[in-house]
Design a protein around this motif. Structure first.
Motif, PDB file in Angstrom:
ATOM      1  N   ASP A 304       0.962  -1.435  -0.048  1.00 22.31           N
ATOM      2  CA  ASP A 304       0.106   0.041  -0.152  1.00 22.31           C
ATOM      3  C   ASP A 304       0.745   1.066   0.131  1.00 22.31           C
ATOM      4  OD1 ASP A 304      -2.887   1.085   0.473  1.00 22.31           O
ATOM      5  OD2 ASP A 304      -1.561   2.312   2.042  1.00 22.31           O
ATOM      6  N   THR A 305       1.928   1.218   0.860  1.00 28.67           N
ATOM      7  CA  THR A 305       2.732   2.463   0.863  1.00 28.67           C
ATOM      8  C   THR A 305       3.619   2.614  -0.539  1.00 28.67           C
ATOM      9  OG1 THR A 305       3.183   2.315   3.449  1.00 28.67           O
ATOM     10  CG2 THR A 305       4.741   3.462   1.998  1.00 28.67           C
ATOM     11  N   PHE A 306       4.011   1.593  -1.030  1.00 30.99           N
ATOM     12  CA  PHE A 306       4.574   1.558  -2.282  1.00 30.99           C
ATOM     13  C   PHE A 306       3.863   2.330  -3.237  1.00 30.99           C
ATOM     14  CE2 PHE A 306       6.094  -0.380  -6.387  1.00 30.99           C
ATOM     15  CZ  PHE A 306       7.509   0.321  -6.325  1.00 30.99           C
ATOM     16  N   ILE A 307       2.721   1.834  -3.584  1.00 30.82           N
ATOM     17  CA  ILE A 307       1.438   2.054  -4.348  1.00 30.82           C
ATOM     18  C   ILE A 307       1.229   3.672  -4.096  1.00 30.82           C
ATOM     19  CG2 ILE A 307      -0.779   2.026  -5.334  1.00 30.82           C
ATOM     20  CD1 ILE A 307      -0.619  -1.015  -4.855  1.00 30.82           C
ATOM     21  N   LYS A 308       1.357   4.248  -2.767  1.00 29.80           N
ATOM     22  CA  LYS A 308       1.118   5.596  -2.739  1.00 29.80           C
ATOM     23  C   LYS A 308       2.426   6.478  -3.226  1.00 29.80           C
ATOM     24  CE  LYS A 308      -1.068   7.571   0.903  1.00 29.80           C
ATOM     25  NZ  LYS A 308      -1.504   7.936   2.303  1.00 29.80           N
ATOM     26  N   TRP A 309       3.516   5.666  -3.025  1.00 22.43           N
ATOM     27  CA  TRP A 309       4.942   6.414  -3.485  1.00 22.43           C
ATOM     28  C   TRP A 309       4.655   6.413  -4.944  1.00 22.43           C
ATOM     29  CZ3 TRP A 309       8.059   3.967  -6.863  1.00 22.43           C
ATOM     30  CH2 TRP A 309       9.234   4.954  -7.049  1.00 22.43           C
ATOM     31  N   ASP A 379       0.741  -4.390 -12.741  1.00 22.09           N
ATOM     32  CA  ASP A 379      -0.246  -5.391 -13.533  1.00 22.09           C
ATOM     33  C   ASP A 379      -1.239  -6.075 -12.896  1.00 22.09           C
ATOM     34  OD1 ASP A 379       1.422  -4.715 -15.836  1.00 22.09           O
ATOM     35  OD2 ASP A 379       2.709  -6.602 -15.556  1.00 22.09           O
ATOM     36  N   ILE A 380      -1.276  -6.118 -11.507  1.00 19.28           N
ATOM     37  CA  ILE A 380      -2.402  -6.522 -10.846  1.00 19.28           C
ATOM     38  C   ILE A 380      -3.681  -5.491 -10.729  1.00 19.28           C
ATOM     39  CG2 ILE A 380      -3.083  -7.287  -8.562  1.00 19.28           C
ATOM     40  CD1 ILE A 380      -1.111  -9.129  -9.817  1.00 19.28           C
ATOM     41  N   GLU A 381      -4.622  -6.131 -11.347  1.00 17.54           N
ATOM     42  CA  GLU A 381      -6.035  -4.997 -11.503  1.00 17.54           C
ATOM     43  C   GLU A 381      -6.241  -4.392 -10.363  1.00 17.54           C
ATOM     44  OE1 GLU A 381     -10.577  -5.336 -12.942  1.00 17.54           O
ATOM     45  OE2 GLU A 381      -9.237  -7.323 -13.034  1.00 17.54           O
ATOM     46  N   GLU A 382      -6.230  -5.360  -9.007  1.00 19.76           N
ATOM     47  CA  GLU A 382      -6.576  -4.787  -7.587  1.00 19.76           C
ATOM     48  C   GLU A 382      -5.824  -3.517  -7.431  1.00 19.76           C
ATOM     49  OE1 GLU A 382      -6.110  -6.089  -3.106  1.00 19.76           O
ATOM     50  OE2 GLU A 382      -6.877  -7.430  -4.564  1.00 19.76           O
ATOM     51  N   TYR A 383      -4.167  -3.779  -7.206  1.00 20.76           N
ATOM     52  CA  TYR A 383      -3.176  -2.851  -7.453  1.00 20.76           C
ATOM     53  C   TYR A 383      -3.316  -1.619  -8.233  1.00 20.76           C
ATOM     54  CZ  TYR A 383      -1.199  -6.313  -4.305  1.00 20.76           C
ATOM     55  OH  TYR A 383      -0.897  -7.162  -3.361  1.00 20.76           O
ATOM     56  N   ASP A 384      -3.634  -1.872  -9.406  1.00 27.11           N
ATOM     57  CA  ASP A 384      -3.807  -0.714 -10.282  1.00 27.11           C
ATOM     58  C   ASP A 384      -5.031   0.503 -10.028  1.00 27.11           C
ATOM     59  OD1 ASP A 384      -2.983   0.773 -12.879  1.00 27.11           O
ATOM     60  OD2 ASP A 384      -5.005  -0.428 -13.816  1.00 27.11           O
ATOM     61  N   ALA A 385      -6.016  -0.411  -9.813  1.00 29.90           N
ATOM     62  CA  ALA A 385      -7.135   0.480  -9.235  1.00 29.90           C
ATOM     63  C   ALA A 385      -6.880   1.277  -8.097  1.00 29.90           C
ATOM     64  CB  ALA A 385      -8.439  -0.193  -8.854  1.00 29.90           C
ATOM     65  N   LEU A 386      -6.000   0.597  -7.043  1.00 34.56           N
ATOM     66  CA  LEU A 386      -5.513   1.462  -5.956  1.00 34.56           C
ATOM     67  C   LEU A 386      -4.602   2.783  -6.201  1.00 34.56           C
ATOM     68  CD1 LEU A 386      -5.621   1.856  -2.955  1.00 34.56           C
ATOM     69  CD2 LEU A 386      -3.662   0.121  -2.696  1.00 34.56           C
ATOM     70  N   TYR A 387      -3.752   2.218  -7.395  1.00 38.08           N
ATOM     71  CA  TYR A 387      -2.998   3.328  -8.020  1.00 38.08           C
ATOM     72  C   TYR A 387      -3.845   4.408  -8.567  1.00 38.08           C
ATOM     73  CZ  TYR A 387       0.206   5.425 -11.126  1.00 38.08           C
ATOM     74  OH  TYR A 387       0.997   6.301 -12.129  1.00 38.08           O
ATOM     75  N   ASN A 388      -4.709   4.448  -9.157  1.00 39.45           N
ATOM     76  CA  ASN A 388      -5.647   5.440  -9.747  1.00 39.45           C
ATOM     77  C   ASN A 388      -6.300   6.127  -8.537  1.00 39.45           C
ATOM     78  OD1 ASN A 388      -4.971   4.498 -12.322  1.00 39.45           O
ATOM     79  ND2 ASN A 388      -6.784   3.244 -12.658  1.00 39.45           N
ATOM     80  N   LEU A 389      -6.646   5.255  -7.454  1.00 41.91           N
ATOM     81  CA  LEU A 389      -7.140   6.248  -6.438  1.00 41.91           C
ATOM     82  C   LEU A 389      -6.450   6.895  -5.853  1.00 41.91           C
ATOM     83  CD1 LEU A 389      -9.730   6.208  -4.563  1.00 41.91           C
ATOM     84  CD2 LEU A 389      -8.702   4.432  -3.191  1.00 41.91           C
TER      85      LEU A 389
END
Length: 459
Positions: A304-309, A379-389
């Protein structure tokens, strides 16, 4: 007779290029320690952020280095990163972009607001920025301070601190005409809920034998393994790594303990945590059983922290970062959740379109499996959605054009006179008004990037 300590260079230092006859002299007698107080110099006090990282003024630091020790510093640079191509040196040595080169420490007198700190360790710092500046003849080099580096020379005054801080970085704002990017980048990450060093502005004067020389505007940057962990995590006892080199990519076949520099718990380090992250991110389980792979990854890595970064970094733009360069981050094994947590570092090349091919795109489509933390997570759909958020959250709550324009204007007013006072040989400004032009570029950039994020998310 005045006493002093002579520190002979070790075999390790000799291997890095230092000459055999170089010595470091540390005064041990004749110093008036009357300025010493527990609140200013002692180790029992908490770090005073309101003084060291004052957000409302430009601090002034005065540094005095003996001419002999200053010569040692320059010889060390010359023999390790000097170039036959017209730079200050003439020798060939190791590349400063390599972690194999550690600039020599020498003692200095450090003075602030009429108070002296004694035999403070000072050395140059930086990778390509150090090499580039030095070889071009620019003397405005980044500096690292360690206030008890030479504590053995002062047995009656051990564990010296600067208002609670053992180490500080004075970054030279390399290649940044605005002189603001290092500070603004770190502040934006922290405002978005990421661990990131505190920063503030200062001007530096150095006397190396001929009186004070104005070195220009610097950014004070907090040391991660000194106080960032203590102040921004509930437990600072975990393993901290500063990857540098191919292994920092975590790509298949690159893992190397030697490139996972350990910054804490050095005697106990076995690299099992970063080895696990490498094994998991490159596991075939990712394509065979993605759910199992995700569970394993999230057990060792704070995804989660990495995706925020990812969201903040790609919005701000930064060409000297993971996905392009194999350095400029830390990994901290947070004892509160036993997960490796991403800590960004070195932001002077942020907040611009980029160079050497450009900064990372918002889509990250150009990123391949040489950068698996980005590629496989995106590439993970769930992580990509979180990235967009998080992209939307960053521009809505942090990287707001009206707020950023005001911030830039405030810093411009703080720095203007000091920037215009920078002198030839101690500045990266090609002409004084370049500082003004950089302000307009930053103000335009924030609006452009907000528009780009909105456009990307609307597709």
């Amino acid at each position: 007779m005045k006493a002093y300590i002579i520190l002979l260079f070790s075999i390790t230092m000799l291997a890095s290029g230092c000459r055999k006859d170089d010595i470091v002299v540390v005064d041990t007698e004749g110093i008036d320690y009357s300025d010493w107080s527990e609140s200013t110099h002692g180790s029992s006090v908490s770090p005073d952020y309101s003084i060291v990282f004052n957000q409302n003024k430009v601090q002034r630091f005065d540094i005095v280095i003996s001419s002999d020790n200053y010569t040692i510093m320059q010889n060390d640079l010359d023999e390790n990163i000097g170039s036959s191509g017209g730079g200050p040196g003439g020798g060939f040595g190791v590349d400063a972009t390599s972690s194999d080169y550690d600039p020599v420490w020498v003692p200095c007198s450090f003075n602030y607001e009429g108070i002296e700190w004694y035999n403070v360790g000072i050395r140059y710092k930086g990778n390509s920025s150090l090499t580039s500046a030095y070889q071009s003849g620019n003397n405005k080099l980044s500096l690292k301070l360690d206030f008890d580096q030479f504590e053995e020379a002062m047995p009656d005054y051990p564990n010296q601190r600067f208002y609670g801080f053992k180490q500080l970085n004075l970054n030279n704002n390399f290649d940044d005409a605005s002189l603001m990017r290092e500070k603004v980048g770190a502040d934006l990450f922290r405002e978005f809920g990421l661990a990131s060093a505190q920063t503030s502005f200062c001007v530096v004067y150095v006397d190396f034998g001929d009186g004070p020389q104005y070195f220009g505007v610097y950014t004070i940057v907090e040391e991660v393994d000194d106080t960032v962990l203590e102040s921004q995590f509930s437990d600072d006892s975990g393993n901290l790594y500063k990857p540098d080199g191919d292994a920092a990519s975590f790509a298949q076949g690159t893992f190397d303990e030697g490139e996972m520099e350990v910054k804490t718990n050095e005697e106990l380090a076995n690299y099992a945590d970063v080895q696990s992250l490498y094994d998991i991110i490159n596991s075939s389980e990712r394509t065979i059983n993605p759910d199992t792979w995700k569970t394993s990854l999230e057990s060792i890595f704070d995804v989660d922290t990495f995706i925020k970064w990812m969201a903040a970094n790609t919005t701000m733009q930064n060409w000297d970062t993971y996905g392009i360069m194999t350095h400029n981050y830390y990994l901290y094994n947070n004892p509160s959740n036993h997960k490796l947590t991403w800590i960004p570092w070195d932001n002077n090349e942020a907040l611009q379109e980029g160079k050497q091919g450009g900064a990372l795109s918002l889509s990250l489509n150009e990123v391949n499996d040489n950068w698996p933390l980005l590629r496989y997570i995106k590439d993970i759909e769930e992580y990509d959605a979180l990235y967009n958020l998080y992209l939307q959250q960053f521009i809505d709550e942090v990287f707001i054009p009206s707020k950023m324009v005001s911030t830039y204007e405030n810093y411009y007013e703080m720095l203007h006179d000091y920037a215009y006072a920078e002198e030839e040989g101690y500045t990266f400004l090609r002409y004084a008004s370049e500082f003004d032009e950089a302000l307009y570029e930053l103000q335009s950039h924030v609006q452009t990037r907000n528009n780009n994020v909105e456009s990307y998310l609307s597709k």
